[in-house]
Design a protein around this motif. Structure first.
Motif, mmCIF file in Angstrom:
data_model
loop_
_atom_site.group_PDB
_atom_site.id
_atom_site.type_symbol
_atom_site.label_atom_id
_atom_site.label_comp_id
_atom_site.label_asym_id
_atom_site.label_seq_id
_atom_site.Cartn_x
_atom_site.Cartn_y
_atom_site.Cartn_z
ATOM 1 N N PHE B 99 -6.272 44.250 9.465
ATOM 2 C CA PHE B 99 -7.528 43.989 10.165
ATOM 3 C C PHE B 99 -7.610 44.806 11.449
ATOM 4 C CE2 PHE B 99 -10.144 40.843 8.216
ATOM 5 C CZ PHE B 99 -9.319 40.173 7.338
ATOM 6 N N LYS B 100 -6.486 44.876 12.149
ATOM 7 C CA LYS B 100 -6.453 45.573 13.427
ATOM 8 C C LYS B 100 -6.788 47.054 13.228
ATOM 9 C CE LYS B 100 -3.122 45.634 17.194
ATOM 10 N NZ LYS B 100 -1.755 45.180 17.465
ATOM 11 N N ILE B 101 -6.144 47.663 12.224
ATOM 12 C CA ILE B 101 -6.424 49.072 11.956
ATOM 13 C C ILE B 101 -7.902 49.265 11.624
ATOM 14 C CG2 ILE B 101 -6.002 50.993 10.370
ATOM 15 C CD1 ILE B 101 -3.146 50.107 10.125
ATOM 16 N N GLY B 102 -8.429 48.417 10.727
ATOM 17 C CA GLY B 102 -9.824 48.555 10.330
ATOM 18 C C GLY B 102 -10.764 48.377 11.507
ATOM 19 N N PHE B 103 -10.516 47.349 12.323
ATOM 20 C CA PHE B 103 -11.396 47.042 13.446
ATOM 21 C C PHE B 103 -11.370 48.165 14.481
ATOM 22 C CE2 PHE B 103 -12.405 45.040 17.515
ATOM 23 C CZ PHE B 103 -13.581 44.400 17.193
ATOM 24 N N LEU B 104 -10.151 48.570 14.898
ATOM 25 C CA LEU B 104 -10.042 49.628 15.910
ATOM 26 C C LEU B 104 -10.642 50.932 15.398
ATOM 27 C CD1 LEU B 104 -6.481 49.064 17.423
ATOM 28 C CD2 LEU B 104 -8.694 48.641 18.470
ATOM 29 N N ALA B 105 -10.328 51.283 14.135
ATOM 30 C CA ALA B 105 -10.865 52.515 13.569
ATOM 31 C C ALA B 105 -12.388 52.455 13.533
ATOM 32 C CB ALA B 105 -10.314 52.753 12.164
ATOM 33 N N GLY B 106 -12.934 51.283 13.170
ATOM 34 C CA GLY B 106 -14.379 51.118 13.147
ATOM 35 C C GLY B 106 -14.981 51.321 14.530
ATOM 36 N N VAL B 107 -14.351 50.704 15.561
ATOM 37 C CA VAL B 107 -14.863 50.848 16.928
ATOM 38 C C VAL B 107 -14.844 52.313 17.343
ATOM 39 C CG1 VAL B 107 -14.382 50.345 19.353
ATOM 40 C CG2 VAL B 107 -14.259 48.519 17.658
ATOM 41 N N VAL B 108 -13.685 52.981 17.158
ATOM 42 C CA VAL B 108 -13.561 54.385 17.578
ATOM 43 C C VAL B 108 -14.606 55.241 16.854
ATOM 44 C CG1 VAL B 108 -12.058 56.407 17.557
ATOM 45 C CG2 VAL B 108 -11.129 54.181 18.154
ATOM 46 N N GLY B 109 -14.699 55.070 15.520
ATOM 47 C CA GLY B 109 -15.624 55.887 14.734
ATOM 48 C C GLY B 109 -17.074 55.659 15.143
ATOM 49 N N VAL B 110 -17.464 54.391 15.329
ATOM 50 C CA VAL B 110 -18.860 54.098 15.648
ATOM 51 C C VAL B 110 -19.202 54.541 17.070
ATOM 52 C CG1 VAL B 110 -20.528 52.240 16.008
ATOM 53 C CG2 VAL B 110 -19.136 52.270 13.967
ATOM 54 N N ALA B 218 -24.747 47.758 13.601
ATOM 55 C CA ALA B 218 -24.005 46.730 12.865
ATOM 56 C C ALA B 218 -23.663 47.225 11.465
ATOM 57 C CB ALA B 218 -24.833 45.447 12.792
ATOM 58 N N ALA B 219 -24.645 47.829 10.789
ATOM 59 C CA ALA B 219 -24.413 48.289 9.425
ATOM 60 C C ALA B 219 -23.362 49.402 9.385
ATOM 61 C CB ALA B 219 -25.716 48.776 8.811
ATOM 62 N N THR B 220 -23.481 50.384 10.301
ATOM 63 C CA THR B 220 -22.500 51.475 10.279
ATOM 64 C C THR B 220 -21.127 50.968 10.698
ATOM 65 O OG1 THR B 220 -23.272 52.116 12.465
ATOM 66 C CG2 THR B 220 -24.031 53.438 10.612
ATOM 67 N N PHE B 221 -21.097 49.939 11.569
ATOM 68 C CA PHE B 221 -19.792 49.404 11.969
ATOM 69 C C PHE B 221 -19.081 48.765 10.780
ATOM 70 C CE2 PHE B 221 -17.155 45.891 13.669
ATOM 71 C CZ PHE B 221 -16.222 46.682 14.323
ATOM 72 N N VAL B 222 -19.802 47.933 10.029
ATOM 73 C CA VAL B 222 -19.186 47.324 8.840
ATOM 74 C C VAL B 222 -18.721 48.420 7.876
ATOM 75 C CG1 VAL B 222 -19.598 45.879 6.827
ATOM 76 C CG2 VAL B 222 -20.449 45.164 9.041
ATOM 77 N N GLY B 223 -19.560 49.434 7.707
ATOM 78 C CA GLY B 223 -19.187 50.548 6.836
ATOM 79 C C GLY B 223 -17.941 51.255 7.335
ATOM 80 N N ALA B 224 -17.868 51.479 8.662
ATOM 81 C CA ALA B 224 -16.733 52.201 9.227
ATOM 82 C C ALA B 224 -15.444 51.385 9.115
ATOM 83 C CB ALA B 224 -17.010 52.554 10.688
ATOM 84 N N VAL B 225 -15.550 50.048 9.316
ATOM 85 C CA VAL B 225 -14.364 49.194 9.177
ATOM 86 C C VAL B 225 -13.865 49.257 7.731
ATOM 87 C CG1 VAL B 225 -13.548 46.803 9.169
ATOM 88 C CG2 VAL B 225 -14.955 47.616 11.050
#
Lengths: 339, 304
Positions: B99-110, B218-225
Motif C-alpha cells: 500500500f505504501k509503495i502504491g500510495f507514495l508512487a501515486g502521490v509523486v506521479g500525480v 481523484a481519478a488520475t490518483f486512483v489510476g496512478a496508485v
C-alpha cells in the motif's frame, strides 16, 4: 480543397525515432548515473575472476578498453547509439563472448507469436462480444452470459496465469505446465510439432485474453451505443438495409478506429504483462530470458531485452499509426478550407 | 444515468466548514456504492496488515524461524513457506508495504503530472510542445522496461526508494489528462474575469483552474496508485526491488523460484494472489465510479 496531409506520416515516423532515441538514452544513462559505479564493479569483478593472480591491473584496463569505458562520455554515447541502430547490444556478461543479440534473437519469435496471437484474438473477440452486447437482436440468454467475460478484467495477466496453470495444468492435467514445445518432438513443420506448440501456448494466451477481453467488450459496447443517434444510422435505416448489415457496416465499422487507437495506447501495458506471464509458464520468450538474465546478474542482456521490448512496442505503434488512415481516412486529409 | 456533470467549485467556497465537508463525503459515499465497496475492500485489507503487525511478532516473517513447508494448521493459519517463514506474518508485513509503495508512487506521479499538465496547458507554447511530446514518448515506452533497468542497477533497499522510482515514471498519464482539461478551462469566462480583475497567472492556475480539476485529480490518483502497485509488484516478481523486506511481489518470486505451484503448496502462492486480486478489484471499482465524474459523457456521445 481536400488534400493528403503528409504531416501526419512525418509526425508518426519522427515520434518512432524519438521513442528509440529516448529509450536508448535511458539505457545508456541509468547504469552510468546509478550509485556505486556498477559498470566499474562488473568489469573489475570480471577482471578479478579471469586473471586474479598476475597482471590484475592490466586486465582491468583491458576490460575497460574492451567496453569502451576509457573514452569520454560523449564518444561512448555516440558509439552506443550507433550500435543500438545496428541491434548490437554488446556481449553477455554471464556467457561472456556470446553476443547479446544472439541470445535474445530466438526469444523474440516466441514472444511476438504469443503476444501477437493473443492481442489479435482479444481484439476480434472483444469487438464481437461488444457488438453482441449492444445489439438489440441478441437473445437474452446470450446477453446475460456475456458479462461473465468481464470477471477476469481486474487481475494482472500473470495472476490469471497462475490460476489457469493451477486448475488446468496442475490439477486437471489437461495441458502442459511449462515451456513452449515438447522437447521429444523433432522441430519440423508437421502436425505433431504444430500440435505441441499450440497446446503449450493455450494457457499463456488465455491468461492474456481472459483478462483483457472484458475491457475491450465494454468500450466496444459504449462506442456502438454512441453511434445510435448519428445521421448515417438514420440514413441506413431509411434505406431499409438489413439489421445485420447496419450493425457490422455502420455501427461496428465506425467504432473500430477508436478501438485501434486504444490498442496502440494499451500495447506497452500488454507487453509488460505478457513478459510476466512468460515467467509463470517458463515460456521461452523475452520475459523468461529477462528473468534468467536477472538471476545471473547479466546486465548487458537485461538492457538488451528491455530495449528490444521498447523497440518492438514503438515499432508496432508505428505500424498501427501508419495503417490507421486506411481505417479512418479523415485523419490524413486536410480539412476543407472553410473549416 | 451517465449525465452527472463535473461539480463546478467556486473559489469563494473555500471557507466551508469541516462538518459540511464530512456531510458531502458521506453523501458521495452513499451515492456511489461501487466506490464505497472498493474503498472498504482496501481499508479492510490495510487494517488486516496494520492490526496484524501490532498483534503478531513479525520475527516470524524471517527465514528459518519456523518449520519448513507446513500446510495451514491452527498454529500457522496460512502455513509456512520453503524458508520457514510464517506466511501469515509475511502477509501481515507485506500488505502495508505494498500500500505504501502504491500510495507514495501515486502521490509523486500525480503531483509531477499535475504541475506539468497545469503549466503546459495554461501557458502553451514551446514548453507545452516539449512536455506533450515527451509524455507521448513515455506512454509508448513500457514503464516496466525502464523500471527493470533502474532496479537492476540501483540496488533498491527501501520501500520509499522503490515508491519514488515508480512515481517518477507515473507522471505522463496524469499530465496528459490535466493538460487537456486546463486547455479547455483557460478559455472559460471565469478565467477571463479573473484576468481582467488583475489576478496573476499563478493565482489563476491555483485558485481558478485547480479547484475545477478535483474529479480528474481523484481519478488520475486512483489510476496512478493502481499502476504503481502493478508496476512495483511486477518488478518484485522478477526478483528485483526491496530485497530484505517482505513484499507481496517478492513472496510470489520466492514461490516461483521454489516451484510452490508444482509442489502443490497452495498456501505459499495463494495468499499473495488473493491479496492482489482484492487490491486490484478494489481500485478498479473506485476508478470505474470516479470515471463518471471525470469523463461525463451523454448518450449521444457529445462528451468533452
Amino acid at each position: 480543397m481536400r488534400g493528403l496531409d503528409i504531416r501526419y506520416f512525418v509526425r508518426r515516423i519522427w515520434m518512432f525515432f524519438l521513442v528509440i532515441f529516448i529509450a536508448a538514452s535511458f539505457n545508456f544513462l541509468i547504469p552510468r548515473l546509478a550509485p556505486g559505479n556498477p559498470i566499474g564493479a562488473i568489469t573489475s569483478r570480471m577482471a578479478n575472476a579471469s586473471a586474479g593472480i598476475e597482471n590484475g591491473q592490466a586486465m582491468f584496463e583491458a576490460y575497460r578498453k574492451r567496453f569502451g569505458l576509457d573514452e569520454p562520455m560523449y564518444v561512448q554515447y555516440g558509439k552506443y547509439m550507433w550500435n543500438v541502430i545496428h541491434l548490437d547490444f554488446g556481449q553477455s556478461l554471464s556467457a561472456y563472448p556470446a553476443d547479446v543479440w544472439d541470445i535474445i534473437k530466438p526469444a523474440v519469435g516466441w514472444s511476438v507469436g504469443l503476444i501477437g496471437v493473443s492481442v489479435m484474438l482479444t481484439f476480434a473477440l472483444g469487438i464481437t462480444i461488444g457488438a453482441a452486447l449492444a445489439w438489440k437482436g441478441t437473445p437474452r440468454i446470450v446477453r446475460s452470459l456475456l458479462p461473465l467475460t468481464m470477471i477476469g478484467g481486474v487481475l494482472p495477466y500473470y495472476l490469471m496465469g497462475i490460476l489457469l496453470l493451477y486448475v488446468f495444468a496442475f490439477t486437471a492435467r489437461l495441458l502442459p505446465m511449462s515451456g513452449a514445445a515438447d522437447s521429444s518432438i523433432p522441430v519440423e513443420f508437421d502436425w505433431p510439432y504444430v500440435q505441441t506448440i499450440a497446446s503449450h501456448a493455450v494457457l499463456p494466451a488465455l491468461s492474456i485474453i481472459l483478462t483483457s477481453l472484458g475491457t475491450w467488450a465494454l468500450t466496444m459496447r459504449g462506442l456502438i451505443v454512441n453511434t445510435v443517434g448519428e445521421d448515417y444510422m438514420l440514413l441506413a435505416d431509411a434505406k431499409g438495409l438489413k439489421k445485420m448489415r447496419i450493425l457490422w457496416w455502420y455501427s461496428v465499422r465506425n467504432a473500430i478506429p477508436p478501438q485501434v487507437t486504444h490498442l496502440a495506447i494499451a500495447l506497452g501495458y500488454v507487453v509488460s504483462g505478457a513478459i510476466l506471464v512468460e515467467i509463470v509458464f517458463s515460456y521461452p520468450g523475452l520475459g523468461y530470458q529477462l528473468y534468467q538474465a536477472i538471476v545471473n546478474s547479466d546486465y548487458t542482456v537485461i538492457q538488451g531485452i528491455t530495449l528490444v521490448l521498447t523497440l518492438s512496442v514503438g515499432f508496432s505503434v508505428l505500424i498501427i499509426d501508419l495503417i490507421y488512415p486506411r481505417l479512418d481516412p479523415r485523419v490524413t486529409y486536410v480539412a476543407e478550407s472553410s473549416g | 444515468m451517465n449525465t452527472t456533470t463535473l461539480p463546478l467549485v467556486k473559489p469563494d467556497n473555500a471557507g466551508s466548514t469541516i462538518a459540511r465537508a464530512l456531510r458531502n463525503t458521506w453523501a458521495f459515499l452513499k451515492e456511489n456504492r461501487m466506490f464505497t465497496t472498493g474503498a472498504l475492500l482496501l481499508v479492510a485489507l490495510l487494517l488486516f496488515g496494520v492490526v496484524g503487525s501490532a498483534l503478531m511478532d513479525l520475527k516470524a516473517a524471517d527465514m528459518g524461524t519456523n518449520p519448513l513447508n507446513l500446510a495451514p494448521t491452527w498454529q500457522y493459519p496460512l502455513g509456512t513457506d520453503g524458508f520457514g517463514r510464517n506466511m501469515l506474518a509475511v502477509m501481515v508485513y507485506a500488505i502495508p508495504n505494498t500500500f505504501k509503495i502504491g500510495f507514495l508512487a501515486g502521490v509523486v506521479g500525480v503531483v509531477i503530472g499535475t504541475l506539468i499538465g497545469l503549466f503546459a496547458g495554461y501557458f502553451k507554447g514551446p514548453l507545452d510542445t516539449f512536455f506533450s511530446t515527451f509524455a507521448d514518448v513515455m506512454l509508448v515506452i513500457p514503464t516496466l522496461a525502464i523500471l527493470i533497468t533502474v532496479s537492476a542497477y540501483v540496488r533498491v533497499v527501501t520501500v520509499e526508494t522503490m515508491a519514488l522510482i515508480v512515481g517518477l515514471l507515473a507522471w505522463p498519464l496524469p499530465a496528459r489528462v490535466i493538460r487537456a482539461q486546463t486547455l479547455s478551462l483557460r478559455e472559460r469566462l471565469f478565467v477571463d474575469v479573473a484576468k481582467l480583475s488583475g489576478a496573476s497567472d499563478f493565482d489563476i492556475i491555483i485558485t481558478q483552474i485547480l479547484p475545477n480539476l478535483t474529479a480528474y485529480l481523484a481519478a488520475t490518483f486512483v489510476g496512478a496508485v493502481s499502476g504503481g502497485i502493478l508496476a512495483s509488484v511486477g518488478v518484485e516478481v522478477l526478483g528485483l526491488g526491496p530485497q530484505t523486506i517482505p513484499t507481496i511481489g517478492r513472496t510470489l518470486y520466492y514461490a516461483f523460484q521454489r516451484s510452490a505451484l508444482f509442489r502443490g503448496m497452495y498456501w505459499w502462492w495463494g495468499p499473495p494472489v488473493v491479496t492482489l486480486a482484492i487490491i486490484f478489484s478494489g481500485l478498479f471499482q473506485m476508478s470505474i465510479s470516479l470515471d463518471k465524474y471525470a469523463n461525463p459523457r451523454t448518450k449521444s456521445g457529445s462528451g468533452g
